[in-house]
Design a protein around this motif. Structure first.
Motif, mmCIF file in Angstrom:
data_model
loop_
_atom_site.group_PDB
_atom_site.id
_atom_site.type_symbol
_atom_site.label_atom_id
_atom_site.label_comp_id
_atom_site.label_asym_id
_atom_site.label_seq_id
_atom_site.Cartn_x
_atom_site.Cartn_y
_atom_site.Cartn_z
ATOM 1 N N GLY A 61 0.823 -1.211 0.000
ATOM 2 C CA GLY A 61 0.000 0.000 0.000
ATOM 3 C C GLY A 61 0.852 1.252 0.000
ATOM 4 O O GLY A 61 0.535 2.237 -0.687
ATOM 5 N N CYS A 62 1.948 1.237 0.754
ATOM 6 C CA CYS A 62 2.867 2.395 0.761
ATOM 7 C C CYS A 62 3.490 2.600 -0.613
ATOM 8 O O CYS A 62 3.630 3.737 -1.070
ATOM 9 C CB CYS A 62 3.961 2.202 1.815
ATOM 10 N N GLY A 64 2.083 1.823 -3.437
ATOM 11 C CA GLY A 64 1.010 2.383 -4.248
ATOM 12 C C GLY A 64 0.796 3.861 -3.974
ATOM 13 O O GLY A 64 0.607 4.656 -4.905
ATOM 14 N N LEU A 65 0.842 4.254 -2.698
ATOM 15 C CA LEU A 65 0.674 5.667 -2.335
ATOM 16 C C LEU A 65 1.809 6.515 -2.896
ATOM 17 O O LEU A 65 1.578 7.578 -3.477
ATOM 18 C CB LEU A 65 0.601 5.809 -0.817
ATOM 19 N N THR A 107 -3.455 3.070 -3.787
ATOM 20 C CA THR A 107 -2.994 2.356 -2.595
ATOM 21 C C THR A 107 -3.684 1.000 -2.496
ATOM 22 O O THR A 107 -3.032 -0.037 -2.303
ATOM 23 C CB THR A 107 -3.281 3.188 -1.323
#
Length: 174
Positions: A61-62, A64-65, A107
């Motif tokens: 997720g990080c 993706g962010l 994310t």
């Protein structure tokens, strides 16, 4: 000399849970358990370690962010700035409220897709892989426990039958 592999078949998930707990009490090493559906608490009963997939999901997720922030900053601020709806593109921070949905979606997209890929790689499940199911009945209504026999095979077979196994198999080793 390789130890023999015993396969005990059970016809109920409650009996299976009690059998796994009994086998663990007797210090019998359980190699694998095959079930037709997920059995709640079986991983704890087998003594399996906690999975780290949640840590991987957070890291994905990080990624993706960070990808979303870098992509939007480059596309909307540096490469092709546009005045959309009277909102000038002087800096990323001024326009960040408009970018929040894109950051959220990327994310989730990265976390979900990379977790699925990680799961398949860790499980060694890739396209066109042959099934490793030892007994076809475990896809319908039976549960199978694989254990390695120690020095006393008859005692182990008796223990498996005492735990409620409907059938104990000793497959031929190659």
């Amino acid at each position: 000399m390789e130890a023999k592999l015993f396969r005990a078949l059970y016809n109920d998930d409650d009996i299976l849970m009690k059998a796994v707990k009994k086998l663990r009490e007797e210090k019998v090493h359980i190699e694998e358990v095959y079930t037709p559906f997920p059995v709640h608490g079986l991983d704890k009963a087998m003594g399996l370690a906690e999975t780290r997939i949640s840590i991987a999901a957070f890291m994905y997720g990080c990624v993706g962010l960070i990808t979303a922030v870098v992509m939007m900053n480059y596309i909307m601020i540096q490469d092709w700035p546009q005045d959309i709806g009277g909102k000038p593109s002087f800096s990323y921070l001024q326009n960040m409220p408009a970018f929040v949905p894109i950051m959220f979606e990327l994310t989730v997209f990265f976390a979900a897709h990379l977790m699925v890929i990680t799961f398949y790689l860790r499980s060694r499940m890739w396209p066109f892989k042959e099934a490793e199911n030892p007994d076809k009945r475990t896809t319908d209504d039976h549960f199978l426990v694989e254990v390695h026999a120690g020095s006393d095979e008859e005692k182990l077979k008796e223990l498996l039958l005492d735990t409620g196994a409907v059938e104990v198999q000793v497959p031929k080793t190659a």
